[in-house]
Design a protein around this motif. Structure first.
Motif, PDB file in Angstrom:
ATOM      1  N   GLU A   1       2.166  -6.397   6.591  1.00  0.00           N
ATOM      2  CA  GLU A   1       0.858  -6.873   6.189  1.00  0.00           C
ATOM      3  C   GLU A   1       0.217  -6.747   4.653  1.00  0.00           C
ATOM      4  O   GLU A   1       0.506  -5.818   4.285  1.00  0.00           O
ATOM      5  CB  GLU A   1      -0.327  -6.169   7.206  1.00  0.00           C
ATOM      6  CG  GLU A   1      -1.889  -6.685   6.983  1.00  0.00           C
ATOM      7  CD  GLU A   1      -2.609  -5.488   7.743  1.00  0.00           C
ATOM      8  OE1 GLU A   1      -3.663  -6.249   8.391  1.00  0.00           O
ATOM      9  OE2 GLU A   1      -2.369  -4.218   7.813  1.00  0.00           O
ATOM     10  N   THR A   2      -0.588  -7.621   4.466  1.00  0.00           N
ATOM     11  CA  THR A   2      -1.076  -7.870   3.090  1.00  0.00           C
ATOM     12  C   THR A   2      -2.143  -8.625   2.821  1.00  0.00           C
ATOM     13  O   THR A   2      -2.385  -9.726   3.659  1.00  0.00           O
ATOM     14  CB  THR A   2      -0.027  -8.295   1.963  1.00  0.00           C
ATOM     15  OG1 THR A   2      -0.445  -8.043   0.593  1.00  0.00           O
ATOM     16  CG2 THR A   2       0.587  -9.457   2.345  1.00  0.00           C
ATOM     17  N   PHE A   3      -3.250  -8.478   1.927  1.00  0.00           N
ATOM     18  CA  PHE A   3      -4.236  -9.334   1.610  1.00  0.00           C
ATOM     19  C   PHE A   3      -4.705  -8.889   0.396  1.00  0.00           C
ATOM     20  O   PHE A   3      -4.528  -7.844  -0.260  1.00  0.00           O
ATOM     21  CB  PHE A   3      -5.190  -9.213   2.629  1.00  0.00           C
ATOM     22  CG  PHE A   3      -5.616  -7.703   3.135  1.00  0.00           C
ATOM     23  CD1 PHE A   3      -6.868  -7.198   2.388  1.00  0.00           C
ATOM     24  CD2 PHE A   3      -5.233  -7.268   4.142  1.00  0.00           C
ATOM     25  CE1 PHE A   3      -7.256  -5.788   2.701  1.00  0.00           C
ATOM     26  CE2 PHE A   3      -5.363  -6.107   4.586  1.00  0.00           C
ATOM     27  CZ  PHE A   3      -6.506  -5.309   3.718  1.00  0.00           C
ATOM     28  N   PHE A   4      -5.676  -9.708  -0.322  1.00  0.00           N
ATOM     29  CA  PHE A   4      -6.327  -9.716  -1.465  1.00  0.00           C
ATOM     30  C   PHE A   4      -7.042  -8.419  -1.919  1.00  0.00           C
ATOM     31  O   PHE A   4      -7.733  -8.024  -0.755  1.00  0.00           O
ATOM     32  CB  PHE A   4      -6.912 -10.996  -2.184  1.00  0.00           C
ATOM     33  CG  PHE A   4      -6.213 -12.211  -2.549  1.00  0.00           C
ATOM     34  CD1 PHE A   4      -5.764 -12.121  -3.823  1.00  0.00           C
ATOM     35  CD2 PHE A   4      -5.389 -12.995  -1.581  1.00  0.00           C
ATOM     36  CE1 PHE A   4      -4.788 -13.229  -4.300  1.00  0.00           C
ATOM     37  CE2 PHE A   4      -4.647 -14.044  -1.954  1.00  0.00           C
ATOM     38  CZ  PHE A   4      -4.174 -14.188  -3.470  1.00  0.00           C
ATOM     39  N   PHE A   5      -7.027  -7.711  -2.766  1.00  0.00           N
ATOM     40  CA  PHE A   5      -7.689  -6.565  -3.043  1.00  0.00           C
ATOM     41  C   PHE A   5      -7.868  -5.391  -2.014  1.00  0.00           C
ATOM     42  O   PHE A   5      -8.793  -5.103  -1.388  1.00  0.00           O
ATOM     43  CB  PHE A   5      -9.282  -6.883  -3.444  1.00  0.00           C
ATOM     44  CG  PHE A   5      -9.325  -7.602  -4.697  1.00  0.00           C
ATOM     45  CD1 PHE A   5      -9.579  -6.951  -5.839  1.00  0.00           C
ATOM     46  CD2 PHE A   5      -9.163  -8.934  -4.860  1.00  0.00           C
ATOM     47  CE1 PHE A   5      -9.725  -7.521  -6.903  1.00  0.00           C
ATOM     48  CE2 PHE A   5      -9.209  -9.603  -6.253  1.00  0.00           C
ATOM     49  CZ  PHE A   5      -9.493  -8.933  -7.020  1.00  0.00           C
TER      50      PHE A   5
END
Length: 220
Positions: free
Chosen positions: A88-92
């Motif tokens: 899982e990853t996302f901006f900021f």
């Protein structure tokens, strides 16, 4: 009065790993440095069977042989790693960590570089997944280039062992979930709307280079 018997809770059957699956687990750890704990063995088994079906293999022993015998071994291990390393990853994503980079790491690195009369930063984003957190670093540095990083240059090297994730990162198109933490005016500065996605601008992409690398490789 007769009390109704309570329904027994439905539990997932206990999973028992085969010896060949344990060999696959050990192989993954030896070659990629990724350890699949006991509570992830069912997941590993499911991903192995997905690959076995694609290859027309019947037993886990056959699949382990495929992973260890040339000429298919290297390519198939890469395919299996693609299945088990999606994170899982996302901006900021991690704001305290990003504040630490801005307020602690960056000033110290700039001070050390300045003493050596160097005005170029090289950042390594290890385990970059599909690129959201890597591009976050690039955006932060581009913002800093308007003030304390003015006159400096920088580049971000982004590495991962999942080839599918790297391919998605190089495209640089993201949906609503990935960009939900980006606050104005950053979307207008560093993204372009394309359909129902936000596309990273060429200015941001130019600061990042993606390449495949496992942290267990000698080069790391």
């Amino acid at each position: 009065m007769i009390a109704a018997a309570a329904a027994a809770p439905v539990t997932r059957a206990q999973f028992t790993a085969s010896p060949s699956l344990m060999q696959v687990r050990d192989l993954i750890y030896k070659t990629a440095g990724i350890f699949q704990s006991n509570n992830r063995l069912r997941f590993l088994d499911e991903q192995c069977h997905k690959r076995m079906q694609a290859l027309g293999l019947r037993t886990m022993r056959d699949y382990f042989d495929c992973l260890t015998n040339k000429p298919m071994a290297r390519g198939e291990l890469s395919s299996l790693l693609n299945e088990i390393t999606i994170g899982e990853t996302f901006f900021f994503r991690n704001q305290p960590q990003l504040e630490g980079i801005r307020n602690v790491v960056l000033p110290r690195v700039m001070e050390a570089k300045s003493r050596m009369h160097m005005r170029h930063l090289r950042i390594w984003s290890a385990g970059c997944s599909t690129g959201e957190e890597t591009y976050t670093l690039a955006i932060i540095l581009l913002e800093e280039s308007k003030s304390r990083l003015k006159g400096w240059t920088f580049e971000v090297l982004a590495t991962d062992l999942n080839q599918r994730s790297l391919a998605a990162a190089e495209v640089g198109g993201y949906g609503e979930y990935s960009v939900r933490n980006i606050e104005p005016p950053l979307p207008e500065r560093y993204f372009r709307f394309e359909g129902n996605q936000l596309q990273v601008t060429p200015e941001v992409k130019a600061k990042v280079r993606f390449t495949r690398l496992s942290l267990s490789d000698d080069a790391a």
